[in-house]
Design a protein around this motif. Structure first.
Motif, PDB file in Angstrom:
ATOM      1  N   PRO A 240       0.856  -1.195   0.000  1.00 12.09           N
ATOM      2  CA  PRO A 240       0.000   0.000   0.000  1.00 12.09           C
ATOM      3  C   PRO A 240       0.889   1.242   0.000  1.00 12.09           C
ATOM      4  O   PRO A 240       1.680   1.445   0.931  1.00 12.09           O
ATOM      5  CB  PRO A 240      -0.799  -0.137   1.301  1.00 12.09           C
ATOM      6  CG  PRO A 240      -0.726  -1.590   1.652  1.00 12.09           C
ATOM      7  CD  PRO A 240       0.627  -2.043   1.172  1.00 12.09           C
ATOM      8  N   PHE A 241       0.755   2.066  -1.029  1.00 18.58           N
ATOM      9  CA  PHE A 241       1.764   3.092  -1.268  1.00 18.58           C
ATOM     10  C   PHE A 241       1.115   4.463  -1.424  1.00 18.58           C
ATOM     11  O   PHE A 241       0.071   4.606  -2.057  1.00 18.58           O
ATOM     12  CB  PHE A 241       2.554   2.760  -2.537  1.00 18.58           C
ATOM     13  CG  PHE A 241       3.932   3.354  -2.576  1.00 18.58           C
ATOM     14  CD1 PHE A 241       4.923   2.884  -1.743  1.00 18.58           C
ATOM     15  CD2 PHE A 241       4.251   4.378  -3.454  1.00 18.58           C
ATOM     16  CE1 PHE A 241       6.204   3.401  -1.781  1.00 18.58           C
ATOM     17  CE2 PHE A 241       5.526   4.915  -3.506  1.00 18.58           C
ATOM     18  CZ  PHE A 241       6.510   4.429  -2.666  1.00 18.58           C
ATOM     19  N   THR A 242       1.770   5.453  -0.840  1.00 19.17           N
ATOM     20  CA  THR A 242       1.348   6.843  -0.923  1.00 19.17           C
ATOM     21  C   THR A 242       2.263   7.574  -1.891  1.00 19.17           C
ATOM     22  O   THR A 242       3.485   7.419  -1.834  1.00 19.17           O
ATOM     23  CB  THR A 242       1.419   7.506   0.464  1.00 19.17           C
ATOM     24  OG1 THR A 242       0.473   6.888   1.319  1.00 19.17           O
ATOM     25  CG2 THR A 242       1.137   8.992   0.375  1.00 19.17           C
ATOM     26  N   ARG A 264      -1.946   7.852 -12.577  1.00 20.90           N
ATOM     27  CA  ARG A 264      -3.143   7.069 -12.858  1.00 20.90           C
ATOM     28  C   ARG A 264      -2.773   5.737 -13.507  1.00 20.90           C
ATOM     29  O   ARG A 264      -3.356   4.690 -13.212  1.00 20.90           O
ATOM     30  CB  ARG A 264      -4.104   7.840 -13.760  1.00 20.90           C
ATOM     31  CG  ARG A 264      -5.427   7.102 -13.962  1.00 20.90           C
ATOM     32  CD  ARG A 264      -6.385   7.860 -14.835  1.00 20.90           C
ATOM     33  NE  ARG A 264      -6.033   7.788 -16.243  1.00 20.90           N
ATOM     34  CZ  ARG A 264      -6.858   8.106 -17.241  1.00 20.90           C
ATOM     35  NH1 ARG A 264      -8.076   8.536 -16.966  1.00 20.90           N
ATOM     36  NH2 ARG A 264      -6.471   8.011 -18.493  1.00 20.90           N
ATOM     37  N   LYS A 265      -1.806   5.763 -14.407  1.00 19.22           N
ATOM     38  CA  LYS A 265      -1.394   4.536 -15.087  1.00 19.22           C
ATOM     39  C   LYS A 265      -0.891   3.497 -14.094  1.00 19.22           C
ATOM     40  O   LYS A 265      -1.262   2.315 -14.150  1.00 19.22           O
ATOM     41  CB  LYS A 265      -0.302   4.865 -16.116  1.00 19.22           C
ATOM     42  CG  LYS A 265       0.183   3.648 -16.893  1.00 19.22           C
ATOM     43  CD  LYS A 265       1.254   4.033 -17.894  1.00 19.22           C
ATOM     44  CE  LYS A 265       1.767   2.804 -18.656  1.00 19.22           C
ATOM     45  NZ  LYS A 265       2.850   3.175 -19.617  1.00 19.22           N
ATOM     46  N   VAL A 266      -0.038   3.918 -13.166  1.00 17.17           N
ATOM     47  CA  VAL A 266       0.482   2.995 -12.162  1.00 17.17           C
ATOM     48  C   VAL A 266      -0.644   2.500 -11.261  1.00 17.17           C
ATOM     49  O   VAL A 266      -0.734   1.314 -10.928  1.00 17.17           O
ATOM     50  CB  VAL A 266       1.589   3.663 -11.329  1.00 17.17           C
ATOM     51  CG1 VAL A 266       2.027   2.756 -10.189  1.00 17.17           C
ATOM     52  CG2 VAL A 266       2.782   4.011 -12.206  1.00 17.17           C
ATOM     53  N   SER A 267      -1.520   3.414 -10.878  1.00 23.82           N
ATOM     54  CA  SER A 267      -2.634   3.038 -10.006  1.00 23.82           C
ATOM     55  C   SER A 267      -3.540   2.011 -10.664  1.00 23.82           C
ATOM     56  O   SER A 267      -3.952   1.027 -10.047  1.00 23.82           O
ATOM     57  CB  SER A 267      -3.434   4.287  -9.635  1.00 23.82           C
ATOM     58  OG  SER A 267      -4.516   3.962  -8.786  1.00 23.82           O
ATOM     59  N   ARG A 268      -3.840   2.217 -11.927  1.00 23.23           N
ATOM     60  CA  ARG A 268      -4.703   1.268 -12.645  1.00 23.23           C
ATOM     61  C   ARG A 268      -4.038  -0.084 -12.802  1.00 23.23           C
ATOM     62  O   ARG A 268      -4.692  -1.126 -12.717  1.00 23.23           O
ATOM     63  CB  ARG A 268      -5.052   1.823 -14.020  1.00 23.23           C
ATOM     64  CG  ARG A 268      -6.048   2.963 -14.034  1.00 23.23           C
ATOM     65  CD  ARG A 268      -6.336   3.394 -15.460  1.00 23.23           C
ATOM     66  NE  ARG A 268      -6.919   2.305 -16.238  1.00 23.23           N
ATOM     67  CZ  ARG A 268      -6.870   2.211 -17.568  1.00 23.23           C
ATOM     68  NH1 ARG A 268      -6.248   3.148 -18.274  1.00 23.23           N
ATOM     69  NH2 ARG A 268      -7.437   1.201 -18.196  1.00 23.23           N
ATOM     70  N   ALA A 269      -2.733  -0.082 -13.035  1.00 28.32           N
ATOM     71  CA  ALA A 269      -2.036  -1.338 -13.309  1.00 28.32           C
ATOM     72  C   ALA A 269      -1.935  -2.228 -12.083  1.00 28.32           C
ATOM     73  O   ALA A 269      -2.069  -3.452 -12.178  1.00 28.32           O
ATOM     74  CB  ALA A 269      -0.638  -1.047 -13.852  1.00 28.32           C
ATOM     75  N   TYR A 270      -1.707  -1.634 -10.902  1.00 25.15           N
ATOM     76  CA  TYR A 270      -1.399  -2.441  -9.720  1.00 25.15           C
ATOM     77  C   TYR A 270      -2.390  -2.267  -8.574  1.00 25.15           C
ATOM     78  O   TYR A 270      -2.360  -3.039  -7.624  1.00 25.15           O
ATOM     79  CB  TYR A 270       0.014  -2.110  -9.216  1.00 25.15           C
ATOM     80  CG  TYR A 270       1.063  -2.311 -10.270  1.00 25.15           C
ATOM     81  CD1 TYR A 270       1.469  -3.587 -10.635  1.00 25.15           C
ATOM     82  CD2 TYR A 270       1.650  -1.230 -10.921  1.00 25.15           C
ATOM     83  CE1 TYR A 270       2.436  -3.787 -11.612  1.00 25.15           C
ATOM     84  CE2 TYR A 270       2.612  -1.424 -11.904  1.00 25.15           C
ATOM     85  CZ  TYR A 270       2.998  -2.698 -12.237  1.00 25.15           C
ATOM     86  OH  TYR A 270       3.941  -2.894 -13.208  1.00 25.15           O
ATOM     87  N   HIS A 271      -3.227  -1.246  -8.624  1.00 22.50           N
ATOM     88  CA  HIS A 271      -4.201  -0.964  -7.562  1.00 22.50           C
ATOM     89  C   HIS A 271      -3.518  -0.768  -6.209  1.00 22.50           C
ATOM     90  O   HIS A 271      -4.097  -1.077  -5.165  1.00 22.50           O
ATOM     91  CB  HIS A 271      -5.236  -2.086  -7.460  1.00 22.50           C
ATOM     92  CG  HIS A 271      -6.005  -2.308  -8.723  1.00 22.50           C
ATOM     93  ND1 HIS A 271      -6.753  -3.442  -8.950  1.00 22.50           N
ATOM     94  CD2 HIS A 271      -6.156  -1.560  -9.842  1.00 22.50           C
ATOM     95  CE1 HIS A 271      -7.324  -3.385 -10.136  1.00 22.50           C
ATOM     96  NE2 HIS A 271      -6.954  -2.243 -10.704  1.00 22.50           N
ATOM     97  N   GLY A 272      -2.278  -0.278  -6.239  1.00 25.51           N
ATOM     98  CA  GLY A 272      -1.512  -0.189  -5.005  1.00 25.51           C
ATOM     99  C   GLY A 272      -1.305   1.215  -4.476  1.00 25.51           C
ATOM    100  O   GLY A 272      -0.746   1.372  -3.385  1.00 25.51           O
ATOM    101  N   ILE A 273      -1.704   2.248  -5.224  1.00 26.39           N
ATOM    102  CA  ILE A 273      -1.558   3.615  -4.705  1.00 26.39           C
ATOM    103  C   ILE A 273      -2.733   3.873  -3.769  1.00 26.39           C
ATOM    104  O   ILE A 273      -3.867   4.050  -4.212  1.00 26.39           O
ATOM    105  CB  ILE A 273      -1.491   4.645  -5.844  1.00 26.39           C
ATOM    106  CG1 ILE A 273      -0.203   4.439  -6.651  1.00 26.39           C
ATOM    107  CG2 ILE A 273      -1.548   6.063  -5.284  1.00 26.39           C
ATOM    108  CD1 ILE A 273       0.029   5.454  -7.742  1.00 26.39           C
ATOM    109  N   GLN A 274      -2.446   3.872  -2.476  1.00 30.23           N
ATOM    110  CA  GLN A 274      -3.529   3.975  -1.507  1.00 30.23           C
ATOM    111  C   GLN A 274      -3.998   5.419  -1.334  1.00 30.23           C
ATOM    112  O   GLN A 274      -5.151   5.643  -0.960  1.00 30.23           O
ATOM    113  CB  GLN A 274      -3.114   3.399  -0.163  1.00 30.23           C
ATOM    114  CG  GLN A 274      -1.997   4.151   0.549  1.00 30.23           C
ATOM    115  CD  GLN A 274      -1.863   3.739   2.008  1.00 30.23           C
ATOM    116  OE1 GLN A 274      -2.622   2.895   2.501  1.00 30.23           O
ATOM    117  NE2 GLN A 274      -0.917   4.342   2.717  1.00 30.23           N
TER     118      GLN A 274
END
Length: 862
Positions: A240-242, A264-274
């Protein structure tokens, strides 16, 4: 430079603004140009933009089960060290050793200082320990290196890990770690001791880093590509990443929009940007950028609103309340749903001139805007509820002790107190379908996919878009006649272009290529087809790594999951010895409860039971897992494993040694460079390894060529590879195939071309080329023996990984079966050891008498 984003182009026209606002109101996907337009909304346009952004936020809160709730984390701020190797032109947090000494501070905060802050925070009801520090200070400051050496730490990350454990055990606070740029291995080291981590992206505008005078010039860790890689590695590691943006440091509106799209690209790919922090630049005295104006509030408000539209309703957006002079309502109206960490004890050490608002005041102002202020933990509710793989089992009890089980938010009645943190000391007890190695052939799988198929692998749609964007592999036109002539004369002279042309060979050209490869084989190793009498022991298939090609890995609660005890592993080795085996090959999933020392115990248990057997075990991924869990370096871990009985390691986990392909095939596995580090270190310690390549999925001949060239280069340096093993992709139950992304394995043409080219490109450095009867069957393996291969691998006795993936060729071959394959290829056969030596006569006799397999293992049922 000033604190407001600017563009060389003229401001957007009224029509462009109206169109972009309408698309935002209608919920239509925005592009980068439209986002850049909306970032410039002011006045009534900005109110319009904020209104639609607020509606998106409200829909997300409703869906999350917390409508009308805005959150914050009650925290303490622990600046572990203010030394940094970077030179950001706006930063007052980073300083120099002399100034620390003059102010009465140490190079690092001492453990007593850290724990004193954490204890006082716990007494005040804080639940988060925000540990922040400069990037890799020991790389720039000798004083930092000296301090670490004097206190017994290999690097700053080791100190962060140690203090995180003490905070968990002695205070109960949950560490949220901000140590700057981390490697993939660093994430594996820190995930077991933290609830969450973070690092601001700040901007993707490379010119602000590369050009003299830019705010990040002279700061190696602020290169945008490096920071994006960190965000991706966090996602691959299920952390879980900020992250977020720092606005107003000289970027244009276009660049700011591009930064949001990158997030957004990273968030969509891994669902890990909390959560995403939108932070406005504030000029500070005594910095190079002290003369720049602060980012205006309208800039921040517009950025928040655009971020809400781009990131969507499920995103958590934060704006630090101490940086906006009390304009809380405007930020709420723009779409935030979180205030971030707020401390009743410690200042914001990054912005010490900006005190935190009192929590009671923040609650009042939030209520005035129609929101109830609720406390959350360092890790957001969605990840608390998901548990594994987002929260390591060693941290999960600490999180659950402070969480409301119904909401995932902080439990207001929780008592903040330390709890034991410890690595598991032993293998988990045997459980699950421990007969899977046999019943996979009779009963089959319980299901074609694991229960967390939609979650553990990342976003399939993003992955599909990524693969489609690369297009189909290009079929190269080349002078095949000339390439074949060079291959026949001296394959070491093949150019990359010639090699690629040969990889594409078909028909008569392919036949000619295979004949040449077979001639090279004959000259290099002779006519014997070799094989090994071995038993595979896959001691657990519980794994959360997220390899998208793997159908073997299961969640611990899946019907097909299992874990063997040490006694069961040793029993299997003893059984293998009784029927003539000279080797056991042992690999397993990355079980979250598996201690790093378990690998030593497994090797030792086998050697104690069967002293004469060769232990071929633990892939590079398992080596890294063991090293990070024990805190040992890769070299020291391998040395300990060798002392425990490890003889050689399988060169699996290689797949394709090109990260472009690896990050499609696997979400959380080790990068190619780390694989290389593990095998070369093993070779240096006298631990030999095989080498492998899995092909026929989303790869192309260009990737095969690069992979084989790299293996040849390693072998020339270390001489440690015993063989090269081709592993055709088994697609049937592979997640990446079930999701419609990968090809259905290699064609018969591909298999012949890969074997032949492996023989030519690895000549003379790796003389043994192995084909896989498990994946190709007897007829296919015989064909490969006519195309350059000289080895059939092992009897296996049991084989689970390929069978779980859908291989139809069984779990074992008898000695006579393997000899029959060699005879079908018109060649003599010879049993070998793991390292291709002569097998003792006693072992040969036992293997032949038992036919090299266990009678209780059942054959394949048609």
């Amino acid at each position: 430079m000033d604190g407001t984003a600017t563009d060389a182009s003229t401001p957007p026209t009224a029509n462009a603004m109206r169109r972009a606002l309408r698309r935002a109101r209608d919920g239509v996907a925005l592009d980068v140009t439209e986002a850049a337009v909306l970032l410039q909304a002011r006045g009534e346009d900005l109110l319009d933009l904020c209104a639609s952004a607020a509606r998106v936020r409200d829909a997300g809160l409703e869906a999350a089960g917390r409508p009308g709730v805005i959150t914050y984390s009650k925290s303490v701020f622990i600046p572990l060290t203010r030394l940094c190797r970077d030179k950001c032109h706006y930063c007052t947090f980073a300083t120099v050793p002399g100034r620390l000494r003059r102010e009465g501070h140490g190079i690092y905060m001492s453990p007593d200082e850290v724990l004193e802050v954490a204890r006082r925070g716990a007494e005040l009801g804080c639940k988060e320990a925000l540990i922040t520090l400069g990037d890799k200070p020991e790389d720039r400051w000798p004083e930092a290196r000296e301090w670490l050496d004097a206190h017994g730490y290999d690097d700053t990350i080791a100190y962060v890990r140690a203090m995180s454990i003490r905070i968990l055990e002695e205070t109960g606070l949950l560490p949220h770690l901000n140590p700057g740029v981390l490697s993939w291995t660093d994430f594996q080291r820190l995930k077991p001791v933290s609830a969450s981590m973070g690092m601001m992206l700040e901007t993707t505008a490379t010119r602000l880093w590369s050009e003299p005078g830019g705010p990040h010039f002279g700061s190696p860790d602020k290169e945008p590509a490096v920071r994006l890689r960190v965000l991706e590695d966090a996602g691959r590691s299920s952390v879980p990443f900020t992250s977020g943006l720092l606005i107003g440091i000289g970027e244009t509106y276009q660049e700011r929009a591009e930064s949001l799209f990158a997030l957004r690209k990273v968030s969509r790919a891994y669902h890990g940007i909390q959560e995403l922090i939108l932070q406005n630049f504030r000029a500070k005295p005594d910095t190079a950028m002290r003369g720049m104006p602060d980012a205006e509030l309208d800039e921040l408000v517009a950025t928040v609103a655009v971020a809400r539209h781009l990131m969507g309703p499920a995103a958590c957006l934060q704006a630090p309340p101490n940086l906006v002079d009390g304009e809380y309502e405007r930020l709420i109206a723009a779409g935030i749903d979180d205030w971030g960490g707020v401390s009743p004890l410690t200042p914001d050490h990054v912005n010490p001139e900006r005190p935190w608002p009192q929590i009671e005041r923040l609650a009042e102002r939030s209520a005035a805007a129609g929101f109830d202020l609720r406390e959350r933990l360092a890790v957001y509710p969605e990840y608390v509820r998901r548990g594994e793989p987002w929260l390591d089992p060693r941290v999960l009890p600490h999180v659950r002790a402070l969480a409301d089980p119904a909401t995932g938010l902080a439990d207001p009645d929780a008592v903040v107190r330390g709890l034991p943190w410890q690595e598991p000391e032993d293998l988990p007890e045997s459980y699950g379908r421990t007969d899977l190695h046999a019943t996979i052939d009779t009963e089959g799988r319980t299901g074609d996919r694991r229960a967390d198929f939609e979650d553990v692998y990342g976003d399939w749609e993003v992955l599909r878009e990524q693969v489609l964007a690369k297009g189909a592999p290009e079929r190269l036109a080349g002078d095949l006649r000339q390439a074949l002539a060079v291959a026949a004369d001296d394959p070491t002279r093949l150019t990359d272009d010639q090699a690629l042309a040969l990889f594409h060979a078909d028909g008569p050209a392919l036949d000619a290529l295979c004949r040449i490869a077979d001639d090279v084989r004959r000259a290099a190793v002779g006519e014997d087809v070799t094989y090994c009498v071995t038993r595979n022991i896959n001691f657990t298939n519980v794994c959360y790594t997220g390899c998208r090609f793997c159908a073997f890995a299961q969640r611990r609660t899946d019907a097909d999951a299992y874990t063997l005890s040490l006694e069961q592993v040793a029993d299997r080795a003893a059984q293998a010895w009784e029927v003539g085996a000279t080797e056991v090959c042992m690999q397993g999933g990355i079980h979250p409860d598996l201690p790093g020392t378990a690998y030593f115990d497994i090797a030792r248990a086998v050697k104690e039971r069967v002293p004469g057997i060769h232990v071929h075990a633990f892939s590079p991924m398992e080596v890294v897992n063991g090293a990070t869990r024990t805190g040992l370096s890769i070299r020291d871990w391998l040395q300990r494993a060798k002392e425990s009985g490890l003889d050689s390691i399988p060169g699996t986990a290689a797949e394709i040694l090109d990260d472009e392909v690896r990050w499609v095939l696997t979400k959380g596995k080790l990068p190619a460079a780390t694989w290389v580090e593990v095998v070369t270190t093993a070779h240096e310690l006298g631990i030999r390894s095989s080498s492998t390549m899995m092909y026929g999925h989303v790869d192309t001949p260009k990737h095969w060529l690069g992979h084989l060239r790299l293996l040849a280069e390693i072998q020339q340096r270390t001489g440690g590879f015993t063989e090269f093993v081709t592993l055709p992709f088994i697609h049937t139950n592979a997640p990446v195939y079930l999701a419609g992304i990968a090809r259905p394995g290699p064609s018969a043409r591909d298999n012949r071309a890969v074997i032949a080219m492996a023989r030519l490109l690895l000549h003379p450095h790796i003389p043994n080329i192995q084909t896989s009867w498990v994946k190709l069957g007897a007829e296919g393996a015989a064909e490969m023996l006519r195309s350059g291969a000289n080895d059939l691998g092992g009897t296996l006795m049991e084989e689970t990984i390929s069978r779980m993936a859908g291989s139809a060729y069984g779990s074992y071959k008898s000695v006579r079966d393997l000899r029959a394959i060699a005879e079908a290829a018109g060649r003599p056969h010879r049993q070998r050891t793991t390292t291709y030596g002569e097998v003792p006569a006693e072992r040969l006799a036992v293997a032949l008498a038992s036919d090299g397999h266990l009678p209780e293992l059942l054959p394949v049922v048609d």
